[in-house]
Design an enzyme around this catalytic site. Structure first.
Site, PDB file in Angstrom:
ATOM      1  N   HIS A   1     -22.050  10.665 -30.726  1.00  0.00           N
ATOM      2  CA  HIS A   1     -21.414   9.729 -31.666  1.00  0.00           C
ATOM      3  C   HIS A   1     -21.118   8.361 -31.049  1.00  0.00           C
ATOM      4  O   HIS A   1     -21.041   7.376 -31.754  1.00  0.00           O
ATOM      5  CB  HIS A   1     -20.144  10.331 -32.273  1.00  0.00           C
ATOM      6  CG  HIS A   1     -19.126  10.773 -31.277  1.00  0.00           C
ATOM      7  ND1 HIS A   1     -19.314  11.849 -30.456  1.00  0.00           N
ATOM      8  CD2 HIS A   1     -17.905  10.278 -30.966  1.00  0.00           C
ATOM      9  CE1 HIS A   1     -18.252  12.010 -29.682  1.00  0.00           C
ATOM     10  NE2 HIS A   1     -17.383  11.065 -29.972  1.00  0.00           N
TER      11      HIS A   1
ATOM     12  N   TYR B   1       0.844  -1.205   0.000  1.00  0.00           N
ATOM     13  CA  TYR B   1       0.000   0.000   0.000  1.00  0.00           C
ATOM     14  C   TYR B   1       0.870   1.242   0.000  1.00  0.00           C
ATOM     15  O   TYR B   1       0.560   2.238  -0.646  1.00  0.00           O
ATOM     16  CB  TYR B   1      -0.916   0.012   1.223  1.00  0.00           C
ATOM     17  CG  TYR B   1      -1.974   1.091   1.167  1.00  0.00           C
ATOM     18  CD1 TYR B   1      -3.247   0.794   0.666  1.00  0.00           C
ATOM     19  CD2 TYR B   1      -1.716   2.388   1.580  1.00  0.00           C
ATOM     20  CE1 TYR B   1      -4.227   1.763   0.593  1.00  0.00           C
ATOM     21  CE2 TYR B   1      -2.689   3.375   1.512  1.00  0.00           C
ATOM     22  CZ  TYR B   1      -3.948   3.059   1.024  1.00  0.00           C
ATOM     23  OH  TYR B   1      -4.912   4.020   0.947  1.00  0.00           O
TER      24      TYR B   1
ATOM     25  N   ALA C   1       0.789  13.756 -23.312  1.00  0.00           N
ATOM     26  CA  ALA C   1       0.420  12.406 -23.769  1.00  0.00           C
ATOM     27  C   ALA C   1       1.387  11.851 -24.827  1.00  0.00           C
ATOM     28  O   ALA C   1       1.820  10.710 -24.739  1.00  0.00           O
ATOM     29  CB  ALA C   1      -1.006  12.409 -24.304  1.00  0.00           C
TER      30      ALA C   1
ATOM     31  N   PHE D   1      -7.403  19.037 -25.556  1.00  0.00           N
ATOM     32  CA  PHE D   1      -8.015  17.736 -25.822  1.00  0.00           C
ATOM     33  C   PHE D   1      -9.390  17.743 -25.125  1.00  0.00           C
ATOM     34  O   PHE D   1      -9.584  18.488 -24.163  1.00  0.00           O
ATOM     35  CB  PHE D   1      -7.101  16.635 -25.262  1.00  0.00           C
ATOM     36  CG  PHE D   1      -7.638  15.261 -25.486  1.00  0.00           C
ATOM     37  CD1 PHE D   1      -7.727  14.733 -26.760  1.00  0.00           C
ATOM     38  CD2 PHE D   1      -8.058  14.487 -24.414  1.00  0.00           C
ATOM     39  CE1 PHE D   1      -8.245  13.463 -26.957  1.00  0.00           C
ATOM     40  CE2 PHE D   1      -8.565  13.209 -24.615  1.00  0.00           C
ATOM     41  CZ  PHE D   1      -8.659  12.702 -25.882  1.00  0.00           C
ATOM     42  N   ASP D   2     -10.342  16.909 -25.597  1.00  0.00           N
ATOM     43  CA  ASP D   2     -11.730  16.933 -25.056  1.00  0.00           C
ATOM     44  C   ASP D   2     -11.776  16.877 -23.531  1.00  0.00           C
ATOM     45  O   ASP D   2     -12.506  17.624 -22.906  1.00  0.00           O
ATOM     46  CB  ASP D   2     -12.606  15.767 -25.508  1.00  0.00           C
ATOM     47  CG  ASP D   2     -12.269  15.167 -26.834  1.00  0.00           C
ATOM     48  OD1 ASP D   2     -11.264  15.578 -27.446  1.00  0.00           O
ATOM     49  OD2 ASP D   2     -13.002  14.271 -27.258  1.00  0.00           O
TER      50      ASP D   2
ATOM     51  N   LYS E   1      -0.583   6.424 -23.943  1.00  0.00           N
ATOM     52  CA  LYS E   1      -0.045   6.706 -25.266  1.00  0.00           C
ATOM     53  C   LYS E   1       1.459   6.378 -25.277  1.00  0.00           C
ATOM     54  O   LYS E   1       1.818   5.220 -25.374  1.00  0.00           O
ATOM     55  CB  LYS E   1      -0.314   8.167 -25.654  1.00  0.00           C
ATOM     56  CG  LYS E   1      -1.750   8.453 -26.089  1.00  0.00           C
ATOM     57  CD  LYS E   1      -2.737   8.487 -24.961  1.00  0.00           C
ATOM     58  CE  LYS E   1      -4.108   8.929 -25.384  1.00  0.00           C
ATOM     59  NZ  LYS E   1      -4.599  10.096 -24.658  1.00  0.00           N
TER      60      LYS E   1
HETATM   61  C1  LIG Z   1      -5.660  10.868 -24.225  1.00  0.00           C
HETATM   62  C2  LIG Z   1      -5.390  12.265 -23.903  1.00  0.00           C
HETATM   63  C3  LIG Z   1      -5.790  12.843 -22.692  1.00  0.00           C
HETATM   64  C4  LIG Z   1      -6.636  12.099 -21.664  1.00  0.00           C
HETATM   65  O1  LIG Z   1      -6.038  10.941 -21.240  1.00  0.00           O
HETATM   66  P1  LIG Z   1      -6.864   9.626 -20.812  1.00  0.00           P
HETATM   67  O2  LIG Z   1      -5.791   8.695 -20.391  1.00  0.00           O
HETATM   68  O3  LIG Z   1      -7.639   9.175 -22.001  1.00  0.00           O
HETATM   69  O4  LIG Z   1      -7.762  10.018 -19.681  1.00  0.00           O
HETATM   70  C5  LIG Z   1      -5.438  14.159 -22.455  1.00  0.00           C
HETATM   71  N1  LIG Z   1      -4.761  14.878 -23.360  1.00  0.00           N
HETATM   72  C6  LIG Z   1      -4.363  14.363 -24.536  1.00  0.00           C
HETATM   73  C7  LIG Z   1      -3.615  15.207 -25.509  1.00  0.00           C
HETATM   74  C8  LIG Z   1      -4.682  13.047 -24.860  1.00  0.00           C
HETATM   75  O5  LIG Z   1      -4.319  12.542 -26.050  1.00  0.00           O
END
Ligand SMILES: *Cc1c(COP(=O)(O)O)cnc(C)c1O
Length: 459
Positions: free
Chosen positions: A450, A72, A217, A124-125, A258
């Site tokens: 979508h 832990y 990422a 990013f979203d 990534k």
């Molecule tokens: C994928 C991504 C995120 C979010 O990461 P998750 O691991 O999917 O939560 C944030 N910023 C960028 C540029 C990304 O490609």
């Protein structure tokens, strides 16, 4: 570079895939209501839906999984991760979290509250979502060249630094809570950001006393592009380039799904401010878990420690970006338009050019994605009007500037033969493009439609 260059790995473990017959594929996509997100992965031959968390771990990473220390607190795997991260990023402090958006959830409210704005080369979203959840507003500030798919620019992901300055002046320095540099610029098609641009942005941040956060990422792919395309970096190592990139930020948030080539994980880095790191830790404990695991198992920390190192290997990056370049070259030969130059993690096919007779409200990029599945069992997705959805005020379908079908390539998963299948399928579709018809929506949820909407072919 050697005269002989193929995948810089050999395959020790395999996961069988099979291609269904054309009749079966037509049946499956109909059952999925013409939504690729509703397909079972077993019914997909080549899966290009995303490069996030879909990479193949190495034998080293899998042996790390077995060594994972699940204590832990004070776990050995946590120490391994700290050592590896320090080597790559050059920061003092790190906090593991369960994925990129968790890092955003911890960090964004530290800088952003009601009345503030964040300015980024492109949010990013999920980053945008966490800026807004913190009560602030997100402003995108990418260079104009990013919108022109045909023109060449080596760093289409760059911040428009002139506009950044006028935005700061316009809103007032104290209102801008954070500058976010996203490397590579995912939403602009995986386009890189140059070192010169990052340096300029950080100088602007310093001048106005606004902190800079790096959304990291795809930092290793970005470092590779800098090495290949920016003067003065050709003889620097990927790690040296990465360390310089991070030296221009005060903090970073990262999805490790990534460039750290793991299936789940994320990381926060704080350059040198201990007070800031104290806040990161205090926020992480209730949101993600104790600081030495941050929502991950010890085995995940171990795999991340190793994946961070493997993700900065030059041969690997050359192969990785080379796959996208290979696809781009073959499509160019075949006269199939796409966003150019090719990005680091995906190829964006210009469906508007391939299917000019299908109007935006019948979703040309979704049509091409569905046709790719019917043609060869390839799963891709729409980045166009279908994804954009309806205007929340008027309820009318938005006409997207682009109609892209995105082919995102998982890391170390597919070989050049798979890429050839993708090219052949696109050529076959191009030959019958005139006969293809669009789709209409029969059911949709109010937001992020979508993922779950249902469609049917236009008769
Ligand atoms: C994928 C991504 C995120 C979010 O990461 P998750 O691991 O999917 O939560 C944030 N910023 C960028 C540029 C990304 O490609």
């Amino acid at each position: 570079m050697s005269k002989y260059f193929a995948e810089p790995f050999k395959i020790k473990m395999v996961e069988p895939i099979k291609v269904l017959s054309r009749e079966e594929r037509i049946e499956k996509i109909k059952e999925a209501n013409y939504n690729v997100f509703a397909l079972n992965s077993d019914d997909v031959y080549i899966d290009l839906l995303t490069d996030s968390g879909t990479g193949a771990m190495s034998d080293q990473q899998w042996s790390g999984v077995m060594r994972g220390d699940e204590a832990y607190s004070g776990s050995r795997s946590y120490k391994e991760l700290m050592k590896s991260a320090k080597d790559i990023f050059g920061y003092e402090y790190f906090q593991p979290v369960h994925q990129g958006r968790a890092a955003e959830k911890v960090v964004m409210p530290m800088y952003l509250q009601e009345g503030k704005v964040a300015i980024s080369n492109m949010h990013f979203d999920t980053t945008r979502a966490h800026v807004e959840l913190a009560g602030a507003r997100a402003i995108d500030c990418v260079i104009e060249e990013a919108a022109d798919t045909e023109s060449y620019h080596p760093f289409k992901g760059n911040m428009d630094n002139k506009r950044l300055v006028s935005l700061i002046e316009e809103h007032g320095r104290e209102k801008v809570g954070l500058i976010i540099i996203t490397v590579t610029n995912n939403s602009a098609g995986g386009q890189p950001v140059s070192m010169e641009n990052i340096r300029e942005t950080s100088e602007i941040g310093k001048k106005y006393d606004i902190p800079v956060c790096i959304d990291a990422a795809r930092y290793a792919e970005n470092a590779y592009f800098i090495k290949e395309r920016e003067e003065g970096y050709e003889n620097k190592s990927i790690k040296d380039i990465a360390r310089e990139i991070f030296s221009y930020g005060e903090v970073f948030t990262m999805s490790a799904k990534k460039d750290a080539i793991i299936n789940m994980g994320g990381l926060i880095g704080v350059k040198d401010r201990e007070d800031l790191f104290e806040t990161v830790k205090a926020r992480t404990i209730p949101l993600e878990g104790f600081i030495s695991y941050g929502g991950l198992a010890g085995r995940d920390l171990e795999a991340m420690a190793i994946g961070l190192q493997e993700g900065t290997d030059y041969d690997y990056l050359q192969y990785r970006v080379g796959q996208i370049e290979y696809l781009a070259g073959k499509l160019k030969e075949a006269g199939i338009a796409h966003q150019s130059p090719a990005g680091g993690h995906a190829l964006f096919v210009d469906a508007k050019k391939m299917l000019p007779h299908i109007p935006y409200y019948q979703f040309p990029a979704q049509t091409l994605a569905l046709e790719l599945y019917k043609e060869a069992g390839i799963r891709s997705c729409d980045i166009g009007s279908y994804m954009m959805g309806n205007n929340p005020d008027t309820g009318e379908q938005i006409e997207s500037e682009f109609e892209f079908t995105r082919l995102a390539v998982p890391r170390r998963v597919y070989t050049q033969s798979h890429l050839d299948v993708i090219v052949e399928a696109l050529i076959a579709i191009k030959e019958k493009a005139d006969s293809l018809k669009g789709y209409e929506i029969t059911w949709e949820p109010p937001i992020l439609r979508h993922f779950t909407a249902k469609l049917k072919p236009i008769e």
